[in-house]
Structures are given as structure tokens and as C-alpha cells.
Design a protein around this motif. Structure first.
Motif, PDB file in Angstrom:
ATOM      1  N   THR A  40     -22.685  11.587  33.728  1.00 50.25           N
ATOM      2  CA  THR A  40     -21.839  12.206  32.727  1.00 50.25           C
ATOM      3  C   THR A  40     -22.099  13.707  32.665  1.00 50.25           C
ATOM      4  N   TYR A  42     -21.858  17.080  29.955  1.00 47.53           N
ATOM      5  CA  TYR A  42     -21.729  17.553  28.584  1.00 47.53           C
ATOM      6  C   TYR A  42     -21.581  19.070  28.570  1.00 47.53           C
ATOM      7  N   TRP A  56     -18.548   8.359  34.011  1.00 44.84           N
ATOM      8  CA  TRP A  56     -18.280   7.745  35.326  1.00 44.84           C
ATOM      9  C   TRP A  56     -18.039   8.820  36.394  1.00 44.84           C
ATOM     10  N   GLN A  95     -26.029  14.237  33.213  1.00 46.70           N
ATOM     11  CA  GLN A  95     -26.982  13.204  32.786  1.00 46.70           C
ATOM     12  C   GLN A  95     -26.686  11.930  33.562  1.00 46.70           C
ATOM     13  N   TYR A  97     -27.092   7.870  33.611  1.00 48.28           N
ATOM     14  CA  TYR A  97     -27.374   6.739  32.724  1.00 48.28           C
ATOM     15  C   TYR A  97     -27.459   5.445  33.535  1.00 48.28           C
ATOM     16  N   TYR A 102     -33.151   7.699  30.989  1.00 47.06           N
ATOM     17  CA  TYR A 102     -31.974   8.482  31.342  1.00 47.06           C
ATOM     18  C   TYR A 102     -32.353   9.962  31.335  1.00 47.06           C
TER      19      TYR A 102
ATOM     20  N   GLY B 103     -20.970   2.991  28.428  1.00 48.24           N
ATOM     21  CA  GLY B 103     -22.267   3.180  29.061  1.00 48.24           C
ATOM     22  C   GLY B 103     -23.219   3.903  28.146  1.00 48.24           C
ATOM     23  N   ASP B 104     -24.455   4.089  28.632  1.00 50.04           N
ATOM     24  CA  ASP B 104     -25.508   4.681  27.801  1.00 50.04           C
ATOM     25  C   ASP B 104     -25.443   6.205  27.809  1.00 50.04           C
ATOM     26  N   PHE B 105     -24.352   6.721  27.299  1.00 50.57           N
ATOM     27  CA  PHE B 105     -24.209   8.155  27.101  1.00 50.57           C
ATOM     28  C   PHE B 105     -23.593   8.365  25.729  1.00 50.57           C
ATOM     29  N   GLY B 106     -23.854   9.540  25.153  1.00 51.93           N
ATOM     30  CA  GLY B 106     -23.427   9.804  23.801  1.00 51.93           C
ATOM     31  C   GLY B 106     -21.995  10.278  23.707  1.00 51.93           C
TER      32      GLY B 106
END
Lengths: 113, 119
Positions: A40, A42, A56, A95, A97, A102, B103-106
Motif C-alpha cells: 500500500t 500512503y 493491492w 507499506q 501487509y 508489517y 487487508g491489514d492496512f489503515g
């Protein structure tokens, strides 16, 4: 732990020009079961929490301008801003995951040239 | 509207204890994982751990295991991060984030709580 390495650490781009930020994972973050990279991006502006842009590796979060795009090639990932706007000045983080813990990249600071 | 509202800034001395909070609203708090993320001033993001408020299933990053305690009270839609004995190196901004369905993201983040530990 999976190490995420971003490049460059900082970047200055003219308004309206393309900005490209890279992120490399030390091992695969691809799940073969669904053929998705668990990566991901950010955006963090000064004094604000991170904001989700892409998941994704290439799926844009709802409401994110379409000038932001993500791409992938093996363990190399790229965030592209097609036409830089003044409001895009920020630090950008990737990041993974895929595997706990993570981990984030160290960040890339994007400024206006 | 999904919101995560964190408790206010704290100034503590080394050795003191502290518990900061993250209150969720606008969604089913119990059924989404909450993560805590540390950001040392001027530095990057570090994943600390996650909790599932429905059953308090908690998972820590090895770097933070034993250093902090993550908990939640689903009756009041609130997650917590606590220290029993603060160190100067705990000085940082701490964010909570709701983990996405995908999924494991914020996908939603709190505004952050600045913790300053100084003698």
C-alpha cells in the motif's frame, strides 16, 4: 522482517510534471492464492496522519485523484503522480501487509521545484 | 462518517505510566481490527500491533512486544495503548488506524496523540 526501501529519499518536481517514487521489498509480498501484492501507499502531509492512497499495489482508494497510480514489477513498486499539484507536497510511504511485522518504507519527501 | 478520535497530548516523566485512547464512531467498531503506529518526531512510521475489539485478540510487532499493552473496550468503542514505565525513547506521535476490509492496512486514521517523555 521484510525490509522496504524507498527511493529517492527526497524529490523536487515542477508543477504539472510527473513524479515517480519507488519502493522495493526485500522479499516477495505476492500471495499466489489471489495473485495480489500486499503493498500500500500512503500520503502524509505535515501535521496530519497518513492518508491511504493505493492498496493491492495498484488499486486506488475511493476519492483519491486519478493522477495517482501504482504499479508493480516483481518486488519493485512505483507510485506515480502524473501531473504534480501544489497540494501533493507531502511525504509518501509504502507499506507491506504480507507478513507480520508489517513494515513501512522510510518515506520519500516530495517538494515543488 | 467513520471517525477515530484520539486522546490529547501527554507530557510525562520517565518511569511514569500512561494509557492513551482511540474512540471509533460511524462504523461497527467491534468488527474491525485497530492498529497502533508510532512515529518518532521527524522519522518514519512503525507498526506496533493490532487488536480485534470483538474478542480482544491482540498481535504485537516483535519490536514492541513486552514494551506496551494494547487493549479495547468494545462497550464504549475505544481502543487503548498503554505503558507501565515510560522511557525518553517513547517520545513520539502515536496513531490508531482502522484496518481495511481488504487487508491489514489503515483506511481510516486517528489524528494522533503526541507523547513526550522528559525529566
Amino acid at each position: 522482517d521484510i525490509v522496504m526501501t524507498q527511493s529517492p529519499d527526497s524529490l523536487a518536481v515542477s508543477l504539472g510534471e510527473r513524479a515517480t517514487i519507488n519502493c522495493k521489498s526485500s522479499q516477495s509480498v505476492l500471495y499466489s492464492s489471489n495473485n495480489k501484492n500486499y503493498l500500500t501507499w500512503y500520503q502524509q502531509k505535515p501535521g496530519q496522519p497518513p492518508k491511504l492512497l493505493i492498496y493491492w499495489a495498484s488499486t486506488r482508494e475511493s476519492g483519491v485523484p486519478d493522477r495517482f497510480s501504482g504499479s508493480e514489477s516483481g518486488t519493485d513498486f512505483t507510485l506515480t503522480i502524473s501531473s504534480l499539484q501544489a497540494e501533493d507536497v507531502a511525504v509518501y510511504y509504502c507499506q507491506q501487509y504480507h507478513s507480520s511485522p508489517y513494515t513501512f518504507g522510510q518515506g520519500t519527501k516530495l517538494e515543488i521545484k | 462518517e467513520v471517525q477515530l478520535v484520539q486522546s490529547g497530548a501527554e507530557v510525562k516523566k520517565p518511569g511514569e505510566s500512561l494509557k492513551i485512547s482511540c474512540k471509533g464512531s460511524g462504523y461497527s467498531f467491534s468488527t474491525y481490527w485497530i492498529a497502533w503506529v508510532r512515529q518518532v518526531p521527524g522519522k518514519g512510521l512503525e507498526w506496533m500491533g493490532i487488536i480485534y475489539p470483538s474478542d480482544s485478540d491482540t498481535r504485537y510487532s516483535p519490536s514492541f512486544q513486552g514494551q506496551v499493552t494494547i487493549s479495547a473496550d468494545k462497550s464504549i468503542n475505544t481502543a487503548y495503548l498503554q505503558w507501565s514505565s515510560l522511557k525518553a525513547s517513547d517520545t513520539a506521535m502515536y496513531y490508531c488506524a482502522r484496518l481495511s476490509d481488504y487487508g491489514d492496512f489503515g483506511d481510516y486514521w486517528g489524528q494522533g496523540t503526541l507523547v513526550t517523555v522528559s525529566s
